[in-house]
Every structure is written in C-alpha cells, then in structure tokens.
Write a protein that holds these residues in place. Structure first.
Motif, mmCIF file in Angstrom:
data_model
loop_
_atom_site.group_PDB
_atom_site.id
_atom_site.type_symbol
_atom_site.label_atom_id
_atom_site.label_comp_id
_atom_site.label_asym_id
_atom_site.label_seq_id
_atom_site.Cartn_x
_atom_site.Cartn_y
_atom_site.Cartn_z
ATOM 1 N N GLU A 151 0.827 -0.872 -0.184
ATOM 2 C CA GLU A 151 0.136 -0.242 0.101
ATOM 3 C C GLU A 151 0.871 1.159 -0.352
ATOM 4 N N ARG A 154 -0.241 8.219 1.076
ATOM 5 C CA ARG A 154 0.123 8.664 2.217
ATOM 6 C C ARG A 154 -0.710 9.331 3.294
ATOM 7 N N LEU A 214 11.479 8.495 -1.435
ATOM 8 C CA LEU A 214 11.748 9.466 -0.852
ATOM 9 C C LEU A 214 12.656 10.226 -0.260
ATOM 10 N N ILE A 218 14.296 13.942 0.055
ATOM 11 C CA ILE A 218 13.947 15.048 0.763
ATOM 12 C C ILE A 218 15.447 15.431 1.635
ATOM 13 N N LEU A 253 10.635 18.072 -2.755
ATOM 14 C CA LEU A 253 12.010 18.723 -3.073
ATOM 15 C C LEU A 253 11.881 19.573 -2.198
ATOM 16 N N ASN A 254 10.675 20.299 -0.635
ATOM 17 C CA ASN A 254 10.678 20.866 0.081
ATOM 18 C C ASN A 254 11.957 20.522 1.373
ATOM 19 N N GLY A 258 12.608 17.777 7.239
ATOM 20 C CA GLY A 258 13.236 17.093 7.064
ATOM 21 C C GLY A 258 11.577 15.871 7.501
ATOM 22 N N PHE A 259 11.941 14.454 6.916
ATOM 23 C CA PHE A 259 11.149 13.717 7.391
ATOM 24 C C PHE A 259 10.503 13.197 8.296
ATOM 25 N N CYS A 263 6.458 6.035 8.868
ATOM 26 C CA CYS A 263 6.484 5.328 7.762
ATOM 27 C C CYS A 263 8.115 5.334 7.837
ATOM 28 N N LYS A 326 3.154 16.091 9.900
ATOM 29 C CA LYS A 326 3.422 16.768 8.766
ATOM 30 C C LYS A 326 1.466 17.208 8.985
ATOM 31 N N GLU A 390 3.475 21.813 8.685
ATOM 32 C CA GLU A 390 3.056 23.314 7.685
ATOM 33 C C GLU A 390 1.362 23.500 7.655
HETATM 34 C C1 UDX Z 1 5.040 7.993 3.438
HETATM 35 C C2 UDX Z 1 5.233 7.815 1.684
HETATM 36 O O1 UDX Z 1 4.458 9.166 0.551
HETATM 37 C C3 UDX Z 1 3.627 6.651 1.671
HETATM 38 O O2 UDX Z 1 3.444 6.202 -0.047
HETATM 39 C C4 UDX Z 1 4.164 5.443 2.459
HETATM 40 O O3 UDX Z 1 2.240 4.836 1.624
HETATM 41 C C5 UDX Z 1 3.742 5.942 4.013
HETATM 42 O O4 UDX Z 1 4.950 6.631 4.215
HETATM 43 P P1 UDX Z 1 3.414 9.801 4.813
HETATM 44 O O5 UDX Z 1 3.819 8.795 5.951
HETATM 45 O O6 UDX Z 1 1.755 9.978 5.015
HETATM 46 O O7 UDX Z 1 3.623 8.733 3.592
HETATM 47 O O8 UDX Z 1 3.972 11.058 5.044
HETATM 48 P P2 UDX Z 1 4.521 11.918 3.340
HETATM 49 O O9 UDX Z 1 3.750 13.179 2.948
HETATM 50 O O10 UDX Z 1 5.349 10.979 2.451
HETATM 51 O O11 UDX Z 1 5.451 12.602 3.732
HETATM 52 C C6 UDX Z 1 6.826 12.053 4.994
HETATM 53 C C7 UDX Z 1 7.365 12.911 5.598
HETATM 54 O O12 UDX Z 1 8.299 13.181 4.893
HETATM 55 C C8 UDX Z 1 6.476 14.271 6.488
HETATM 56 O O13 UDX Z 1 7.174 15.003 7.878
HETATM 57 C C9 UDX Z 1 6.679 15.820 5.574
HETATM 58 O O14 UDX Z 1 6.647 17.053 6.671
HETATM 59 C C10 UDX Z 1 8.334 15.446 4.727
HETATM 60 N N1 UDX Z 1 8.367 16.205 4.280
HETATM 61 C C11 UDX Z 1 7.611 15.558 2.798
HETATM 62 C C12 UDX Z 1 9.288 16.563 3.707
HETATM 63 O O15 UDX Z 1 10.591 17.730 4.960
HETATM 64 N N2 UDX Z 1 9.686 17.236 2.538
HETATM 65 C C13 UDX Z 1 9.195 16.933 1.208
HETATM 66 O O16 UDX Z 1 9.313 17.775 0.200
HETATM 67 C C14 UDX Z 1 7.951 16.444 1.143
#
Ligand code: UDX
Length: 438
Positions: A151, A154, A214, A218, A253-254, A258-259, A263, A326, A390
């Motif tokens: 799956e 997001r 992904l 980032i 590409l923001n 960070g992430f 997941c 997020k 954000e």
């Molecule tokens: C992610 C994957 O996108 C999704 O396909 C997978 O099934 C599960 O993991 P999700 O965890 O819901 O989904 O969040 P996502 O929208 O991918 O964002 C992940 C993190 O990256 C967030 O903390 C977000 O703020 C950060 N992010 C995202 C950035 O810092 N910069 C970006 O450009 C995009």
C-alpha cells in the motif's frame, strides 16, 4: 455473488482500506484486537484524524456493507479474501521491524480459514516475509493462497490514494490469486490504473524502495540546505531551479525540518537491517546518511533557536507551531517538530506547542510540555516561534497582528512555507532553514 472481504487491523491503512473497499461495493468486515477501536468504528467514528474517511465510513456502514469485529472466527467465516493491514513498528533497541502483529494475525486467522480463501498482505514488511507466511499457511491452513499487495497511501490523502492510486502492485504465485485481486480492483483497473503483477520479493521490495527513494529525495535537498547555509545561498530557489528539470521534478523537494511519521524513518531503517541479514548491507549504506542528514535538521533547528536567542535557551519562552509529523493529520509519531520542542524544553526553555489536531496525541507521548489549540494564546509572550509543521493555519496568520502578543518578534520558518518578505516587513526577525539571514 460479489466477493466478501475482511481487513485485519484498523490503523490508518486498515480502516481506510476497509471503508474504501466497501465504497467499491464489496461487503467488508474489519477486525481489530482493540475493542474500543471496533466500537468507535461501528459507531461511524474514525479513531484518528483523516480527511474524508469519516464520510466514507459512515456511508458504507449505513448501506450495510461495512462492520467491525474483534473476532477472527467471525472475520474468517464471513469473507474469502483477507487483507493483512497490521503495523510493523521499529523494534525497540534495533533498526529491524517488529513483526509480531503480522505473524500473530496470520496465526489467529489461519485455523478459521476455508480452503480456497486468499490472504493478501498489505503491511510494509522485510523482504522474505511473504515466503515465510506462505509456509505458515501451508501448515496451518492448507488450500489457502497468499498474495502481497503493498500500500502506498499517504496520511492526509489516504482515501484518495486508495481509490485513485498511482499504481497497483501484486506479488503472486498462482493464477487464481491474480484473478481474485483483478476482481477486487476491477473498478480501479477499468479507470486505467497501472496493474503490475510480480513475484513475492519484488512486491515487498517495491514498497521499501519507493519509501527509500522519497526519503533520499528529501534528505538530498536538506543536504543542499546545509551547503546553502554554509555558502550563503538560498535552497528554496535552488530547489525550484533544479525541479524544472523534469528528470528531477519539484515534488518532494521541500527543504526544511525533514521527514518523520510512522513510515519513512522506520522503513528505511528496517530496510537497512534486512539488507544486512541478506548480505547486501553495502548497497544501502547511503540510507544511513539519509537518516543522519534528516536527524541533523532537527539539531540544527535547536542550534539556530539558541543562536537567535543570543545563545541562551534557559528560561526563554518558545512557541512551536505544529506537533504532528505533517499537516492534515493528528499523527505525532517521530514528529520532527515535536522532537525539536522536547530538545528545547530539555535545554531549559519554556515551550508551548500549538497544533490544530495533534495536541491530544502529543500530550499522551510528552505530557510535560504545554499545549494549546489557540495560535494567539500559544504565541503570547514568546521570545521565539518555530514553524515546525506546515499547517495552512500558519500561512493564514497576519504577522502584523501576531507581533502585538509576542515578547520578541523572532520566528524560524523550519518548513520554508511562510512569506519571508511579508513577515519581515511586518517587523519580524525571520530565519528560514537553508536560506540566507536578512
Ligand atoms: C509516506 C509515503 O509518502 C507513502 O507513499 C507511504 O505509503 C507511507 O509513507 P506519509 O508518512 O503519510 O507517507 O507522509 P509523506 O507525505 O510522505 O511525508 C513524510 C514526511 O516527509 C513528512 O514529515 C513531511 O513533512 C516530510 N516531507 C515531505 C519533507 O520534509 N519534504 C518534502 O518535500 C516532502
């Protein structure tokens, strides 16, 4: 007669999958071992915040196509296709995934399954899990087939991503398993959704490879932010400029904090751990760097906060905008913003965290921080504000009004989403990650 489906696990993935499969017209039973969640769902309430999901849930419960239970026997007897949607969190003290729920749910389901049933794994798992489950089923439930169907949803877009996915991937070992999943996803296939049929390990790897890509994207732009900071350049302009190259693309590409979430961080770590077990550790050493770059953005933000406050954090009032990992979610798992809040509080700052949806979950994890759902109250008397998640709410703030309630008009935009010129001309000292100081 159309297929009847069961969905095991009702977290973000399972609750959404159950409601959306009912929306496609199937009779669906969802299962969770937590009675409280089952009661809420049967009552038409989603136990977490996910836009659109409550409407889809309620519509299908009312139509009689969807209900929830805690009984594996009831789920197994009702349905012929069983989706495994349970969590695979990071093990404590290790990078590897904790597979207890996956193997446990298959063990609980297996004795009640009927020959000809199909079990479909959707959880994100270490490669090789499907083969292990196939062996488990061969012993415990002869005649039951298995497929792997990762799956990609997001959070915040879960319904849309389930009903209009970019692609469907199924790993199978038999023609009948493929035929059953083609029947389940027929409405999506008819709309032109790419449908890829693979073996088990490829299907399992597609998911972790996609998340690793992904995460890398980032961390790449955040590494560029570090260089921009050292060189006095602007990472937002840099990202825009490279993003016009369609081979690179501007999505994901923001640069910023960070992430986080349930997941990306744990999936790249589990992937490294699994590659190590397979003797392919070297192939993924770059993911260690991806993880490190990501975590460095958090410590850098704490350092920048101290710098903006003249080197002193102790006793300073700091307001954090955003607790969730997020926007449009109430999920605080591995939230970068909350991590920064905790680090600042540990350094002696007086921290107030604002979030539109995440304060209840955040308070459960970090009960000692102060929380507010009112932006003005949270910012009152602040020496510094940090924009860490954000939410659109923060872009709608009028900085000319907010300046009246703070003690010192300092703000760090850790997500690069605020209009720097507007804040500056309203009298704020604004810093943004990867962008030059004024
Ligand atoms: C992610 C994957 O996108 C999704 O396909 C997978 O099934 C599960 O993991 P999700 O965890 O819901 O989904 O969040 P996502 O929208 O991918 O964002 C992940 C993190 O990256 C967030 O903390 C977000 O703020 C950060 N992010 C995202 C950035 O810092 N910069 C970006 O450009 C995009």
């Amino acid at each position: 007669m159309s297929l009847r489906l069961s969905v095991i696990g009702t977290g973000y993935l399972g609750a959404t999958h159950a409601a959306c499969m009912a929306e496609l017209g199937f009779d669906v039973i969802g299962l969770d071992v937590v009675q409280g969640k089952v009661d809420l769902l049967n009552d038409g309430q989603v136990p977490f915040y996910e836009p659109e999901l409550e409407e889809v849930l309620q519509r299908n419960i009312q139509a009689g196509r969807l209900r929830f239970t805690t009984s594996f026997q009831e789920a197994a007897e009702f349905a012929t296709v069983h989706f495994i949607c349970v969590g695979t969190p990071q093990q404590s003290g290790s990078y590897a995934a904790d597979m207890t729920q996956v193997f446990g749910s298959v063990s609980s389901l297996a004795p009640h399954l009927k020959s000809g049933d199909l079990v479909v794994g959707k959880s994100t798992v270490p490669v090789g899990t499907a083969t292990a489950i196939a062996e488990q089923l061969a012993l415990a439930a002869p005649g039951v087939d298995l497929a792997w169907n990762p799956e990609f949803l997001r959070e915040g877009f879960a319904v849309q991503d389930t009903l209009e996915p970019d692609r469907l991937v199924i790993g199978v070992r038999s023609g009948p398993a493929e035929a059953t999943l083609r029947e389940v996803y027929a409405p999506l296939i008819a709309k032109g959704t790419p449908f890829l049929v693979t073996d088990f390990p490829t299907a399992e790897l597609v998911k972790v490879a996609a998340n690793s890509f992904l995460a890398t994207k980032i961390s790449f732009i955040n590494a560029m932010a570090e260089v921009c900071e050292a060189a006095g350049a602007d990472v937002v302009q840099l990202a825009e400029a490279i993003g016009y190259d369609t081979r690179i693309g501007n999505r994901f590409l923001n640069a910023g904090l960070g992430f986080g979430g349930g997941c990306l961080p744990k999936d790249i770590r589990a992937f490294m751990a699994r590659a190590g077990e397979l003797g392919a550790e070297e192939a993924l050493t770059f993911l260690r760097e991806v993880d490190q770059i990501n975590l460095r953005r958090r410590s850098h933000t704490v350092d920048l906060a101290a710098h903006e406050l003249g080197g002193v954090l102790r006793g300073k009032n700091i307001c954090i905008f955003g607790a969730t990992f997020k926007p449009d979610s109430d999920d605080v798992r591995d939230s970068p913003s909350l991590d920064v809040a905790v680090a600042l509080a540990n350094a002696g700052a007086v921290v107030v965290v604002h979030d539109p949806k995440g304060t209840v979950n955040a308070e459960r994890v970090y009960p000692t921080l102060t929380y507010s759902t009112d932006i003005t109250k949270a910012a009152t008397d602040a020496d510094l504000i940090i924009h860490g998640t954000e939410w659109m709410d923060y872009r709608e703030i009028d900085p000319r009004e907010l300046i009246a309630v703070v003690r010192t008009p300092n703000i760090i935009d850790a997500r690069n989403k605020l209009d720097i010129d507007v804040w500056r001309s309203a009298g704020w000292n604004i810093r943004a990650l990867g962008r030059p100081a004024a």
